[in-house]
Scaffold this active site. Structure first.
Site, PDB file in Angstrom:
ATOM      1  CG  ASP A 132     -51.820 -32.797  14.023  1.00 10.28           C
ATOM      2  OD1 ASP A 132     -51.768 -31.439  13.624  1.00 10.28           O
ATOM      3  OD2 ASP A 132     -52.968 -33.367  13.271  1.00 10.28           O
ATOM      4  CG  HIS A 161     -52.238 -34.076  17.579  1.00 10.06           C
ATOM      5  ND1 HIS A 161     -53.287 -34.396  17.120  1.00 10.06           N
ATOM      6  CD2 HIS A 161     -51.500 -35.468  16.462  1.00 10.06           C
ATOM      7  CE1 HIS A 161     -53.792 -35.226  16.498  1.00 10.06           C
ATOM      8  NE2 HIS A 161     -52.806 -36.043  16.231  1.00 10.06           N
ATOM      9  CG  HIS A 197     -51.344 -39.554  16.521  1.00  5.90           C
ATOM     10  ND1 HIS A 197     -51.994 -41.070  16.053  1.00  5.90           N
ATOM     11  CD2 HIS A 197     -51.086 -38.945  16.199  1.00  5.90           C
ATOM     12  CE1 HIS A 197     -52.297 -39.812  15.103  1.00  5.90           C
ATOM     13  NE2 HIS A 197     -51.753 -38.913  15.078  1.00  5.90           N
ATOM     14  CG  HIS A 201     -47.996 -35.278   9.734  1.00  4.86           C
ATOM     15  ND1 HIS A 201     -49.812 -34.431   8.821  1.00  4.86           N
ATOM     16  CD2 HIS A 201     -49.366 -35.511  10.868  1.00  4.86           C
ATOM     17  CE1 HIS A 201     -51.175 -35.235   9.267  1.00  4.86           C
ATOM     18  NE2 HIS A 201     -50.713 -36.083  10.645  1.00  4.86           N
TER      19      HIS A 201
END
Length: 403
Positions: A131, A181, A185, A290
């Site tokens: 991510d 994504h 965010h 991540h």
């Protein structure tokens, strides 16, 4: 008498001149102070280690907006649920048994839908997902995956795609799955339907400009998505991608024993089938990492070795749920047909409704905002106003003195 009047006029002119000099001196002093601050900030930035996403911590993310994007979405069947502010989903005595998950979403996580993807459908399958990228470390991760001949899933942020397009292009060309994504965010449940559309379409636009495809899968930031958010995302053609193995690299990346802590979670899933979140009791796993954190990327070769030693087949998230078409071919404004020309979004027009400040590991940051003309316009307007006001006061006095 006439000589006295002339002396009075001269005195008024001198007074007006001195007043303007004082105003200019204050303006220059303000400029000097701002320039000193800018110089200090530049020195600090030069001496600091560049953040992995290429943007200074604390900068505001501005999500592009285009009213045309709203026309491509049918919101008629989206549940009319209220927006939820950050912090409103924390409950002291949450049951987290499905009865209060959406009310206590920050304590429990939202109630899973049957078609939400949490894990792989077959035993012995494992999908690596990453991510918040791309970042300065994504190239290292791609090198590792190429060397090991492993395909992974990248849940990318649109803002970071704009900064590192070459990494997204390389990932797609290498056969990795590109998922969304969002652009900045945000906490999606705190946004309006229109703001969510902007987040998703701005990301689609950025990905399409680089790869020629748009993602079918999306991972909600923080894993937060209620029925309204999911309904809207599904109406836009997305599949919700979650996870059932979380090493929590975003919490431990700065710890001295971060590597051991990340490895421990993976080991528990590999050797003991222990996982905190697996609502569908999937026999296979989808792990969350991540590519913002170097220490997490450095563990990937060891993960791959352990998985292979244990007999796992490492796949993409879409492959492990039997979906061999993880992307849409073409731009969303042209449907799912191959696009002849990719539309470019002007990221400077309009500001996003949601911003990240980079104060926490899961709070992403992006493009620099601010008004470049503010510094020059304000002092000029102030001094001009003083000048005109002085003329308004002195002109009657000058006229009276002369006549």
């Amino acid at each position: 008498m006439r000589r006295v009047r002339l002396w009075l006029v001269a005195a008024i002119v001198v007074a007006l001149f001195l007043l303007l000099q004082v105003v200019e001196a204050k303006k220059d002093k303000k400029y000097d102070k701002e320039e000193e601050d800018d110089e200090d900030m530049s020195d600090a930035e030069r001496n600091a280690t560049p953040p992995p996403n290429g943007i200074p911590v604390g900068e505001e993310i501005k999500t592009p907006r285009d009213a045309e994007w709203l026309k491509s979405v049918d919101m008629s069947k989206v549940p009319n649920s209220p927006r939820r502010q950050v912090g409103s989903g924390v409950c002291r005595n949450a049951k987290c048994d499905g009865s209060d998950n959406d009310r206590c979403f920050e304590s429990c996580g939202n109630k899973p839908d049957h078609d939400d993807v949490y894990g792989c459908k077959s035993k012995g399958q494992w999908a690596l997902t990453f991510d918040d990228g791309p970042s300065l470390f994504t190239q290292d991760l791609l090198d590792i995956l190429d060397k090991e001949n492993v395909k992974a899933t990248f849940c990318v942020m649109g803002a970071h795609v704009k900064l590192f397009p070459e990494f997204v292009k390389r990932a797609h060309a290498s056969g990795h799955v590109i998922a969304s994504h969002t652009y900045s965010h945000p906490h999606l449940m705190s946004l309006s339907n229109e703001e969510i559309v902007y987040e998703m379409r701005a990301t689609d636009d950025a990905i399409h400009a680089v790869t020629g495809i748009r993602p079918k899968y999306m991972r909600p930031p923080f894993g937060e998505a209620d029925q309204r958010v999911k309904g809207l995302l599904k109406s836009m053609g997305y599949k919700i991608l979650m996870w059932n193995v979380d090493p929590k690299d975003y919490e431990v990346f700065a710890e001295p024993k971060a590597a051991e802590m990340i490895q421990k979670t993976i080991d528990e899933a590999i050797h003991q089938n222990m996982t905190v979140t697996n609502p569908h009791d999937d026999p296979g796993y989808i792990s969350l990492q991540h590519d913002l954190y170097q220490v997490s990327i450095q563990q990937v070769p060891m993960f791959i070795k352990k998985l292979r030693d244990k007999g796992y087949k490492i796949t993409t998230a879409s492959e492990c749920v039997n979906d061999n078409q993880p992307h849409y071919d073409g731009h969303f404004m042209n449907g799912d047909l191959p696009a002849q020309v990719s539309r470019q979004t002007n990221t400077g027009s309009g500001s996003g409704a949601a911003t990240g400040t980079g104060t926490g590991p899961d709070s992403r940051i992006d493009a620099v905002g601010g008004d470049a003309t503010a510094k020059s316009d304000a002092p000029f307007s102030y001094s001009t106003s003083v000048y005109l006001f002085s003329l308004l006061i002195t002109m009657p006095l000058v006229t009276a003195a002369l006549f």
